[in-house]
Design a protein around this motif. Structure first.
Motif, short mmCIF file in Angstrom:
data_model
loop_
_atom_site.label_atom_id
_atom_site.label_comp_id
_atom_site.label_asym_id
_atom_site.label_seq_id
_atom_site.Cartn_x
_atom_site.Cartn_y
_atom_site.Cartn_z
N ASP A 175 0.82 -1.21 0.00
CA ASP A 175 0.00 0.00 0.00
C ASP A 175 0.86 1.27 0.00
O ASP A 175 2.00 1.22 0.46
CB ASP A 175 -0.87 -0.02 1.26
N ASP A 176 0.33 2.36 -0.50
CA ASP A 176 1.01 3.66 -0.48
C ASP A 176 2.40 3.57 -1.11
O ASP A 176 3.34 4.24 -0.65
CB ASP A 176 1.16 4.19 0.96
N GLU A 232 -3.91 4.82 -6.90
CA GLU A 232 -4.78 5.30 -5.82
C GLU A 232 -5.07 6.79 -6.00
O GLU A 232 -4.25 7.54 -6.53
CB GLU A 232 -4.07 5.17 -4.47
CA CA Z 1 -3.21 3.66 0.21
#
Ligand code: CA
Ligand code: C2E
Ligand code: CA
Ligand code: CA
Length: 276
Positions: A175-176, A232
């Protein structure tokens, strides 16, 4: 000037003190919130760029405090990590998200965020299998999202835990991606199946050639490594258009397709987007 300096300092101390007490209060109220079902789980769609269908949904926790109103997840998740309540929250999220996902079409998966503390503790694997068993959800429809920061503390231990989940068919998403210090080094020796490129990269792609090139190359790298690529924070049609025509991104997530929403609205959205 001196008086004002002192006044400012006192205001600062008072603010620190009230911030401390605010956090203490939230910590104790959070225990009640977990026990009394005050937490709600929202879902945000991840849309397949090729088919424009919902491929999965990310589960995001919400807490509306009875007196203080909505508390941002960054805040209460952080506090829950400090107190250890995160384990109970993650367990609840896993149970709730898997129970909801079984209502969705079989091609739609659900993603659950786990924190550093979850990866350090011994409960995660147990809570995952408990949730899968209780819901009857196929392991291949569950995905676990981890950030690079969550992996820093005990990299080997975390890698082993994620490896075990992956061996059982559960998807693991980084993630990220791009916000940590050593992003690329996490790509070897870890069982990732998906890369979620942070929204700070997407923000600039319509105005900056460099941002777009960076994004396109990260996507190419991910593709080479057989990872599913997600952008995202897609908020505009222009961003979507840039991603679709210049990168090999597989899925997009962001306000353009839907904000995090309650379970019933999620079901309706999936039904309308995924109809034959
Ligand atoms: Ca994220
Ligand atoms: P995250 O995992 O990176 O989740 C995505 C965040 O980006 C969500 O914020 C979502 O509402 C927001 N977002 C999605 N699309 C857009 C967009 O187009 N533009 C903008 N500006 N923002 C967008 P949210 O729900 O406030 O959650 C914040 C963070 O709190 C999450 O970041 C995650 O780290 C944490 N969190 C939320 N729920 C949970 C949970 O159940 N467990 C754990 N461990 N962490 C959670
Ligand atoms: Ca996430
Ligand atoms: Ca984040």
């Amino acid at each position: 000037a001196k008086a004002r300096g002192k006044g400012q300092y006192q205001a600062f101390v008072a603010e620190m003190d009230s911030d401390f007490r605010y956090r203490q209060r939230l910590k104790s109220d959070l225990a009640l919130a977990i026990a009394q079902d005050e937490l709600k789980l929202f879902y945000q769609p991840l849309v397949d760029l090729g088919t424009r269908r919902v491929a999965g949904c990310e589960a995001l926790a919400r807490w509306t405090h009875p007196e203080l109103g909505p508390i941002p997840p960054d805040v209460f998740i952080g506090l829950a990590e400090e107190t250890g309540q995160i384990s109970a929250i993650t367990r609840w999220v896993l149970r709730t998200a898997t129970a909801e996902c079984v209502n969705w079409p079989k091609s739609v998966s659900v993603a659950v965020n786990v924190s550093a503390r979850d990866l350090r503790g011994e409960d995660l694997a147990m809570h995952v299998s408990e949730a899968l068993e209780a819901s009857g959800l196929a392991p291949g429809r569950l995905e676990i999202e981890v950030t690079e920061t969550a992996l820093i503390e005990d990299r080997e231990g975390a890698a082993a835990k994620l490896e075990l989940l992956a061996a059982n068919g559960i998807g693991i998403a980084l993630d990220d991606f791009g916000t940590g210090y050593s992003s690329l080094s996490y790509l070897h020796g870890m069982a990732f199946s998906k890369l979620k490129i942070d929204r700070s990269f997407i923000a600039g792609i319509t105005t900056s050639e460099r941002s777009l090139k960076l994004m396109a190359n990260v996507a190419r790298l991910g593709r080479d490594l057989d990872l599913v690529l997600v952008a995202e924070g897609v908020e505009t049609e222009d961003q979507l258009e840039a991603i679709a025509s210049h990168t090999t991104i597989d899925q997009v997530q962001g306000f353009l397709f839907g904000r995090p929403m309650p379970a019933d609205e999620t079901r309706e959205l999936i039904a309308s987007m995924n109809q034959a």
